[in-house]
Scaffold this motif. Structure first.
Motif, short mmCIF file in Angstrom:
data_model
loop_
_atom_site.label_atom_id
_atom_site.label_comp_id
_atom_site.label_asym_id
_atom_site.label_seq_id
_atom_site.Cartn_x
_atom_site.Cartn_y
_atom_site.Cartn_z
N ALA A 89 30.64 32.76 45.85
CA ALA A 89 30.68 31.32 45.58
C ALA A 89 31.95 30.65 46.09
N VAL A 90 33.10 31.24 45.82
CA VAL A 90 34.36 30.62 46.24
C VAL A 90 34.39 30.47 47.76
N ARG A 91 33.96 31.52 48.46
CA ARG A 91 33.92 31.47 49.93
C ARG A 91 32.97 30.36 50.39
N ALA A 92 31.81 30.27 49.74
CA ALA A 92 30.82 29.25 50.11
C ALA A 92 31.39 27.84 49.92
N PHE A 93 32.10 27.62 48.82
CA PHE A 93 32.68 26.31 48.57
C PHE A 93 33.75 25.98 49.62
N LYS A 94 34.54 26.96 49.98
CA LYS A 94 35.57 26.74 51.00
C LYS A 94 34.96 26.36 52.34
N GLY A 99 27.21 23.49 46.20
CA GLY A 99 26.89 24.21 44.97
C GLY A 99 26.45 25.62 45.28
N TYR A 100 26.44 26.46 44.25
CA TYR A 100 26.04 27.86 44.42
C TYR A 100 25.27 28.28 43.18
N LEU A 101 24.07 28.80 43.40
CA LEU A 101 23.24 29.30 42.31
C LEU A 101 22.74 30.69 42.65
N THR A 102 22.59 31.53 41.65
CA THR A 102 21.94 32.82 41.87
C THR A 102 20.44 32.63 41.64
N GLY A 120 26.41 13.47 45.56
CA GLY A 120 27.73 13.66 46.13
C GLY A 120 28.66 14.55 45.35
N GLY A 121 28.16 15.13 44.26
CA GLY A 121 29.01 15.98 43.43
C GLY A 121 28.97 17.44 43.85
N LYS A 122 29.72 18.25 43.13
CA LYS A 122 29.74 19.69 43.34
C LYS A 122 29.16 20.35 42.08
N LEU A 128 30.82 30.42 36.26
CA LEU A 128 31.69 30.46 37.44
C LEU A 128 32.94 29.64 37.20
N ALA A 129 32.81 28.51 36.52
CA ALA A 129 33.98 27.68 36.24
C ALA A 129 35.03 28.47 35.46
#
Length: 209
Positions: A89-94, A99-102, A120-122, A128-129
């Motif tokens: 997830a962190v890599r994907a956000f970078k 967003g990231y879901l399993t 427009g949000g994340k 994960l937070a």
């Protein structure tokens, strides 16, 4: 809402489409099961939402994420993967994911994530937070594979599944020498030398199934 579903399993795409149509009856969908097919659709049309898997035939979903952000910067990209959040997830956000879901996420969470990224949000799950907060408080806990580039990570995953240098090179349309260089960099960064050690590391960190 124009939505592109990128997943190599038809049953997953069909389930996502049914779920989204219940919330967005006017939604229009495009589908792709492989990276080249998805790339072509991204180049041909505008998309508001892209649901993107990481593990795809013909390339990496993370590489495709970068291309989407370059070609269609207005599109919200929601990563949907079977791999744990803490590993990707962190890599994907970078790289620009919204967003990231399993794939084990419940329907309500999926719809909440879609609504969030479309405005427009994340979207970050509660679990994960909490992990991100812990990681920010203690950077030393960062896993070694977080130091790998996206291409190095993909090569690691392919090596761990038993692919040869020649097979990996053919899949990426790169020279065997280039892939061998990636393989050497991975070994140095992880402090591991053999393919067996790399495979064990990948399995321990849930980088491969």
């Amino acid at each position: 809402m124009k939505t592109l579903l990128v997943d190599d399993h038809e049953i997953v795409r069909r389930g996502l489409k049914q779920l989204l149509l219940e919330a967005f009856p006017q939604a229009v969908f495009g589908e792709a099961s492989r990276v080249p097919q998805a790339r072509e659709l991204i180049m041909q049309q505008e998309w508001q939402l892209v649901l993107l898997d990481i593990n795809l035939p013909g390339g990496s979903g993370l590489d495709l994420l970068v291309e989407v952000r370059l070609l269609r910067p207005q599109a919200a990209v929601l990563m949907l993967s079977s791999y744990p959040e803490e590993e990707f997830a962190v890599r994907a956000f970078k790289l620009g994911a919204a967003g990231y879901l399993t794939k084990s996420s419940v329907a309500d969470e999926m719809l909440a994530a879609v609504n969030k990224v479309l405005t427009g949000g994340k979207y970050v799950s509660v679990a994960l937070a909490e992990k991100l907060a812990i990681a920010l408080g203690n950077p030393q806990q960062q896993a070694l594979h977080e130091t790998l580039s996206s291409r190095e990570l993909e090569v690691l995953r392919l090596v761990a599944t038993g692919k040869t240098i020649k097979e990996i090179a053919a899949g990426f349309s790169l020279s065997e020498k280039t892939i061998a260089t990636y393989r050497m960099r991975i070994a140095v960064k992880l402090g591991l030398s053999t393919n067996v050690e790399l495979a064990r590391y990948a399995l321990q960190h849930h980088l491969v199934d």
